[in-house]
Motif scaffolding. Sequence first.
Motif: not given
Length: 319
Positions: A181-205
């Motif tokens: 669903f997020l990709r259908s909206l145009g999201v460039d990267e989708a992160i599953d907050y249940h399994t991924v620590d976004f603080t480790e996966a994302v930077k320079d926001i």
Amino acid sequence: MRAIRQDTHGSPEVLKEVEVPRPEPGLSEILVAVRAAGVNPTDWWNRAQPMTANGLPLILGWDVSGVVEAVGIGVTLFKPGDEVFGMLPYPHGVGAHAEYVTAPARAFVHKPAGIDHVQAGALPLAALTAYQALVDTADVQPGQRVFIHAAAGGVGHLAVQIAKSRGAYVIGTASAAKHDFLRSLGVDEAIDYHTVDFTEAVKDIDVVLDSVSLDTAARARSLAVLRPGGTLVSILPIAPIGPDELADIAERRVRYESLLVEADRAGMQAIADLAETGALRAHIEATFPLAEAAKAHTLGETGRTTGKIVLTVEGTGKA
């Protein structure tokens, strides 16, 4: 007219269908025959306890799409029969969960012909929140990296589309089942907050739109992914934040803003223009007839919905 009213605070069962006098438009106001009205988290929060909408008995609802039934003295923008949509002035201009509602004329714009009342009724509060956060406050620019918490939610999925319309690179969080669903909206990267620590996966926001952080520890995680000079916009202005935390944020060279949505004709017109071109569309999780408002609240409070919930009203108005 019929309206959904509560005489006390509590569970969804406090919402009752009642007959109340139909309002009349005052100076600079319009009377709208409601065709559809969104249901937002602020509705079930205010149903459960006194928050932004004080006073009982209470008719909830801020989102409106409908037909102008009458205009008050001084109104030049609309005539009876016009299809309009908008947000009642937040937080005190409540009352859309009824067959008719009055509000300042300049809280509304003409409904685009290309969308129906359910679609239009889903947009105002959530889309204005996203627009005021990303455009008016953060001034998102092409190529900037925007991180959106709860990107499949009511505000989140509209924020994704608004950020993309500004040319941003968008990263959003949602459960894995909602990533398509997020990709259908145009999201460039989708992160599953249940399994991924976004603080480790994302930077320079450049911009974080935060609809989830209620305390210092949660906000610290959003701050961790921002670049120096970035902006954190919280849409939870009731979340407490103290001077020590604000000083720490300033030391990080991050701008922090806490937003409470406001009725805004210019913002509504921008939303109408995006909707007219197809750049902005609400995903409708479910619709319920006005009489089943309690069921809409119950569904919303599960916290598992995608997009928006809308109440529909049949048989009102002359048009």
